[in-house]
Design a protein around this motif. Sequence first.
Motif, PDB file in Angstrom:
ATOM      1  N   LEU A  30       0.829  -1.209   0.000  1.00 16.98           N
ATOM      2  CA  LEU A  30       0.000   0.000   0.000  1.00 16.98           C
ATOM      3  C   LEU A  30       0.864   1.260   0.000  1.00 16.98           C
ATOM      4  N   ILE A  31       1.935   1.241   0.796  1.00 18.15           N
ATOM      5  CA  ILE A  31       2.839   2.399   0.824  1.00 18.15           C
ATOM      6  C   ILE A  31       3.491   2.598  -0.543  1.00 18.15           C
ATOM      7  N   LEU A  32       3.947   1.506  -1.149  1.00 19.20           N
ATOM      8  CA  LEU A  32       4.604   1.612  -2.455  1.00 19.20           C
ATOM      9  C   LEU A  32       3.617   2.014  -3.545  1.00 19.20           C
ATOM     10  N   LEU A  33       2.376   1.540  -3.453  1.00 22.11           N
ATOM     11  CA  LEU A  33       1.365   1.942  -4.430  1.00 22.11           C
ATOM     12  C   LEU A  33       1.122   3.443  -4.356  1.00 22.11           C
ATOM     13  N   ALA A  34       0.978   3.963  -3.138  1.00 22.49           N
ATOM     14  CA  ALA A  34       0.792   5.409  -2.976  1.00 22.49           C
ATOM     15  C   ALA A  34       2.019   6.174  -3.486  1.00 22.49           C
ATOM     16  N   SER A  35       3.213   5.645  -3.223  1.00 26.38           N
ATOM     17  CA  SER A  35       4.438   6.304  -3.689  1.00 26.38           C
ATOM     18  C   SER A  35       4.511   6.327  -5.207  1.00 26.38           C
ATOM     19  N   LEU A  36       4.109   5.232  -5.846  1.00 27.61           N
ATOM     20  CA  LEU A  36       4.121   5.173  -7.305  1.00 27.61           C
ATOM     21  C   LEU A  36       3.135   6.163  -7.919  1.00 27.61           C
ATOM     22  N   VAL A  37       1.959   6.267  -7.303  1.00 25.41           N
ATOM     23  CA  VAL A  37       0.968   7.220  -7.808  1.00 25.41           C
ATOM     24  C   VAL A  37       1.509   8.641  -7.719  1.00 25.41           C
ATOM     25  N   LEU A  38       2.113   8.979  -6.591  1.00 24.26           N
ATOM     26  CA  LEU A  38       2.688  10.322  -6.437  1.00 24.26           C
ATOM     27  C   LEU A  38       3.845  10.542  -7.408  1.00 24.26           C
ATOM     28  N   ASN A 201      15.107 -21.424  -9.586  1.00 27.16           N
ATOM     29  CA  ASN A 201      15.081 -21.921  -8.214  1.00 27.16           C
ATOM     30  C   ASN A 201      16.083 -21.196  -7.309  1.00 27.16           C
ATOM     31  N   ALA A 202      16.934 -20.364  -7.900  1.00 25.94           N
ATOM     32  CA  ALA A 202      17.988 -19.710  -7.122  1.00 25.94           C
ATOM     33  C   ALA A 202      17.830 -18.202  -7.032  1.00 25.94           C
ATOM     34  N   ILE A 203      16.874 -17.633  -7.746  1.00 22.72           N
ATOM     35  CA  ILE A 203      16.797 -16.176  -7.857  1.00 22.72           C
ATOM     36  C   ILE A 203      16.001 -15.527  -6.733  1.00 22.72           C
ATOM     37  N   THR A 204      15.254 -16.331  -5.960  1.00 19.67           N
ATOM     38  CA  THR A 204      14.382 -15.759  -4.924  1.00 19.67           C
ATOM     39  C   THR A 204      15.118 -14.856  -3.938  1.00 19.67           C
ATOM     40  N   PRO A 205      16.252 -15.267  -3.359  1.00 19.38           N
ATOM     41  CA  PRO A 205      16.946 -14.362  -2.425  1.00 19.38           C
ATOM     42  C   PRO A 205      17.339 -13.037  -3.067  1.00 19.38           C
ATOM     43  N   ALA A 206      17.711 -13.063  -4.349  1.00 16.09           N
ATOM     44  CA  ALA A 206      18.102 -11.829  -5.030  1.00 16.09           C
ATOM     45  C   ALA A 206      16.906 -10.897  -5.202  1.00 16.09           C
ATOM     46  N   ILE A 207      15.730 -11.452  -5.491  1.00 11.26           N
ATOM     47  CA  ILE A 207      14.530 -10.623  -5.647  1.00 11.26           C
ATOM     48  C   ILE A 207      14.150  -9.983  -4.316  1.00 11.26           C
ATOM     49  N   VAL A 208      14.224 -10.760  -3.236  1.00 14.75           N
ATOM     50  CA  VAL A 208      13.911 -10.220  -1.910  1.00 14.75           C
ATOM     51  C   VAL A 208      14.915  -9.120  -1.539  1.00 14.75           C
ATOM     52  N   TYR A 209      16.192  -9.371  -1.813  1.00 16.03           N
ATOM     53  CA  TYR A 209      17.220  -8.367  -1.523  1.00 16.03           C
ATOM     54  C   TYR A 209      17.009  -7.114  -2.371  1.00 16.03           C
ATOM     55  N   TRP A 210      16.505  -7.286  -3.570  1.00 14.81           N
ATOM     56  CA  TRP A 210      16.248  -6.156  -4.471  1.00 14.81           C
ATOM     57  C   TRP A 210      15.293  -5.155  -3.829  1.00 14.81           C
ATOM     58  N   MET A 211      14.242  -5.662  -3.154  1.00 11.03           N
ATOM     59  CA  MET A 211      13.288  -4.771  -2.498  1.00 11.03           C
ATOM     60  C   MET A 211      13.984  -3.927  -1.422  1.00 11.03           C
ATOM     61  N   THR A 212      14.790  -4.575  -0.600  1.00 13.89           N
ATOM     62  CA  THR A 212      15.522  -3.848   0.434  1.00 13.89           C
ATOM     63  C   THR A 212      16.542  -2.891  -0.175  1.00 13.89           C
ATOM     64  N   ASP A 213      17.150  -3.320  -1.273  1.00 11.48           N
ATOM     65  CA  ASP A 213      18.159  -2.491  -1.919  1.00 11.48           C
ATOM     66  C   ASP A 213      17.554  -1.212  -2.490  1.00 11.48           C
ATOM     67  N   PHE A 270       9.378  -0.155   1.173  1.00 14.35           N
ATOM     68  CA  PHE A 270      10.204  -1.160   0.495  1.00 14.35           C
ATOM     69  C   PHE A 270      10.638  -2.264   1.464  1.00 14.35           C
ATOM     70  N   SER A 271      11.013  -1.895   2.676  1.00 13.50           N
ATOM     71  CA  SER A 271      11.469  -2.885   3.652  1.00 13.50           C
ATOM     72  C   SER A 271      10.342  -3.830   4.051  1.00 13.50           C
ATOM     73  N   LEU A 272       9.163  -3.283   4.327  1.00 14.49           N
ATOM     74  CA  LEU A 272       8.019  -4.121   4.684  1.00 14.49           C
ATOM     75  C   LEU A 272       7.628  -5.048   3.544  1.00 14.49           C
ATOM     76  N   PHE A 273       7.635  -4.512   2.323  1.00 12.52           N
ATOM     77  CA  PHE A 273       7.271  -5.330   1.171  1.00 12.52           C
ATOM     78  C   PHE A 273       8.287  -6.462   0.977  1.00 12.52           C
ATOM     79  N   GLY A 274       9.571  -6.152   1.138  1.00 16.79           N
ATOM     80  CA  GLY A 274      10.594  -7.186   1.017  1.00 16.79           C
ATOM     81  C   GLY A 274      10.464  -8.255   2.086  1.00 16.79           C
ATOM     82  N   ASP A 275      10.215  -7.841   3.336  1.00 14.74           N
ATOM     83  CA  ASP A 275      10.033  -8.814   4.415  1.00 14.74           C
ATOM     84  C   ASP A 275       8.804  -9.676   4.174  1.00 14.74           C
TER      85      ASP A 275
END
Length: 285
Positions: A30-38, A201-213, A270-275
């Motif tokens: 929800l936070i990221l959706l509002a940020s994208l709209v703005l 099968n190996a990319i999941t950690p990178a996608i999660v880290y991407w959100m935090t990054d 971003f942090s909440l979405f990644g978690d």
Amino acid sequence: MSTTVSSPGTGRRRRLRLGRLPVTLIAGGLILLASLVLAIVPSAFAPYDPIAMDYMAILSPPSWAHPFGTDSFGRDVLARVIHAYTIDMQIAVFATTGPLIVGVIVGALVGYAGGVAEAIFGRIVDAVISFPFLVLVIAIVAVLGPGLGNMYIAVGVIGWVFYGRLVAGEVNVQKRLDYAAAGRAMGYTPGRIIFRHLLPNAITPAIVYWMTDMALAILLGSSLGYLGLGAQPPAAEWGVQIADGKNFMSTAWWISVFPGVAIVITGLGFSLFGDGLAELLRTKK
């Protein structure tokens, strides 16, 4: 004419599926959706032009006319905070997508190859992580010159290493499993084994880290903007705004505080979405 009648349980099943989603994923989304709209349509929400100056309203405190007050040039702080979403969300995406793509590809190849390639990559990782990330980026930007383009180059030169390390470790584990051995026994090419079987099968950690990054990229962009190495005045960018108000903290705190709050809220999204994404992927395994 035929009509489609949905069963009474359809809406309930949808609510149940939504209820299974982690709360952090929903809140962050929800936070990221509002940020994208703005970021996409800032003019629809900003009350003024972000660079319009009003010399009759210099350093005005928050009021009905200017809810976030004005800065030392009479510019509306709320308008500048809203328009800054465009630049800072751009930083979040552009500063991380390139390193993600390069790091995933290099990490997959290194993890599968092993041996000398893995040893060389390990030394590169050791060399990069031995220095603070921000110091390396500042050094590169100082050489190339200030500006967002050079900031993206600096982050790309360094940032891919962290994604590569994550993916290389995961691919190194996956290539020892039975399905990878079966692919080799069937004569599949290394490219097919890596990109069609191991990498998904190996990319999941990178996608999660991407959100935090992305959250870290916003902090980095704001830090460089504050130092005069990122976005340049009069651009509406949170780091630039905080720098504009640093000399007025005792008399006009709102110039720096409200952009700082925007950084915290967006980074939290971003942090909440990644978690939440990490939790969701763990429960599906």
